[in-house]
Write an enzyme that holds these catalytic residues in place. Sequence first.
Site, short mmCIF file in Angstrom:
data_model
loop_
_atom_site.label_atom_id
_atom_site.label_comp_id
_atom_site.label_asym_id
_atom_site.label_seq_id
_atom_site.Cartn_x
_atom_site.Cartn_y
_atom_site.Cartn_z
N LYS A 45 0.64 -1.32 -0.11
CA LYS A 45 0.08 0.41 0.11
C LYS A 45 0.76 1.25 -0.27
O LYS A 45 2.30 1.27 0.60
CB LYS A 45 -0.73 0.06 1.38
CG LYS A 45 -0.05 -0.01 2.80
CD LYS A 45 -0.96 -0.87 3.96
CE LYS A 45 -0.37 -0.72 5.01
NZ LYS A 45 -1.24 -1.30 6.26
N TYR A 268 16.12 30.32 10.63
CA TYR A 268 14.49 30.40 11.79
C TYR A 268 14.38 30.49 12.87
O TYR A 268 14.96 29.39 13.62
CB TYR A 268 13.35 29.62 10.83
CG TYR A 268 13.18 30.14 9.48
CD1 TYR A 268 12.35 31.20 8.65
CD2 TYR A 268 13.10 28.75 8.06
CE1 TYR A 268 12.17 31.53 7.73
CE2 TYR A 268 12.37 29.44 7.09
CZ TYR A 268 12.33 29.95 6.45
OH TYR A 268 12.12 30.65 5.98
C1 LIG Z 1 -0.45 -1.89 6.77
C2 LIG Z 1 -1.30 -3.05 7.06
C3 LIG Z 1 0.09 -4.22 7.00
C4 LIG Z 1 1.35 -4.44 7.19
O1 LIG Z 1 1.85 -4.09 7.93
P1 LIG Z 1 3.49 -3.84 8.55
O2 LIG Z 1 3.56 -4.00 9.95
O3 LIG Z 1 3.69 -2.89 8.11
O4 LIG Z 1 3.77 -5.27 8.13
C5 LIG Z 1 -1.29 -6.03 7.38
N1 LIG Z 1 -2.70 -5.92 7.63
C6 LIG Z 1 -2.92 -5.06 7.65
C7 LIG Z 1 -4.93 -4.48 7.64
C8 LIG Z 1 -2.41 -3.19 7.36
O5 LIG Z 1 -3.19 -2.14 6.99
#
Ligand SMILES: *Cc1c(COP(=O)(O)O)cnc(C)c1O
Length: 377
Positions: A45, A268
């Site tokens: 994702k 800044y």
């Molecule tokens: C993002 C996600 C994962 C992966 O998690 P990691 O901690 O990055 O391994 C797995 N299952 C769901 C439902 C997620 O949203």
Amino acid sequence: MRPSEPPTLDGAGGLLTIDLGAIAANWALLRDRLSPGAICGAVVKADAYGLGLAPVSDTLWNAGCRHFFVALAEEGMALRAALPEAEICVFNGVDAASAPCLREAGLIPVLNHPGQLADWRAAAAEAGEVLPAALHVDTGMTRLGFDRPDITALAADPAALDGIRLTMVMSHLACAETPDHPLNADQLALFQSVRKSLAPLGPMRASLANSAGIFLGPDFHFDLARPGAALFGIVPAGIQPTPVAQVIRLQGKILQCRRIDTPRTVGYGATHQAAAGRRIATVAVGYADGYLRALSGAAHAHVGDVSVPVVGRVSMDLLTLDVTDVPERQAMPGALVDLIGPRHSADDLAREAGTIGYEILTALGTRFARAYVGGHR
Ligand SMILES: *Cc1c(COP(=O)(O)O)cnc(C)c1O
């Protein structure tokens, strides 16, 4: 992780090098940790955690991965274009508007509540097809997923699944990074009991573990694991020494370097006082690139082996380093400094910002030159 050819930075302020070989190796390492028979999937994702959906998913496919997860339908469609044969699950599920796209792209929505189930059932009826779906049960995260009473109702009324073939039941762990947390065992027990109550609906895979969940041990592996972060070199704090390889190197380009003659302030808000004799280098990376402003006066970079502090505030396009400890010829305009690198991981940088490696990776902007290395393409 060193590019074979000298990188062309062109006009960019920095270079992001992504080691595809390390991603493939991390996937194989996680796969080999799983209980016999369990499948290792991959979560890609958010543009593969910011590292590039197409090159990363291509690499994982070549490494043997066949089961992919994204958050959005749109991400699923982009992934489908890259991997025509992969199984792709969409965590955020489906609604009436996205159902036709999901169906046409052969994506599997994760059904998170009875309303999503109704939308997918309607899509199946309209298409006159049986459509695959995954079922998400909430076991303690209180974010997405069917509640226990919804599951009981579903098991009692199989007609709710008309036109739908459940491929998988999944849940998500809230505290997998804290192995001793009692919620892990509670979620595991609830997930097992939900699986039992779904048994009359026929065989389907079970999936519970994200990256950290894999390290909780075989009880958590079930049929299919869903690692994301660990593929990209981000590891649960409790897992030391880290078994996964680092994947990225982020180098910033020095634009200007000056020696302080009379004490003066830097940046800044004049938050840093530079004493006479210090040398300050200005690097062409700032918070617009995802180098978080919270790193102001808190982070370290490396010039060769030497650790140098970020001094003053990080601004939109620039940050300033005190490079007094570095030989002058190594901190000249045009030289590259490691912001994330072999001596300073994304997780290290995250700790300096008071956040997690996930946020560092996904915040990395689009202004860097990118080099993909270690791939077999
Ligand atoms: C993002 C996600 C994962 C992966 O998690 P990691 O901690 O990055 O391994 C797995 N299952 C769901 C439902 C997620 O949203």
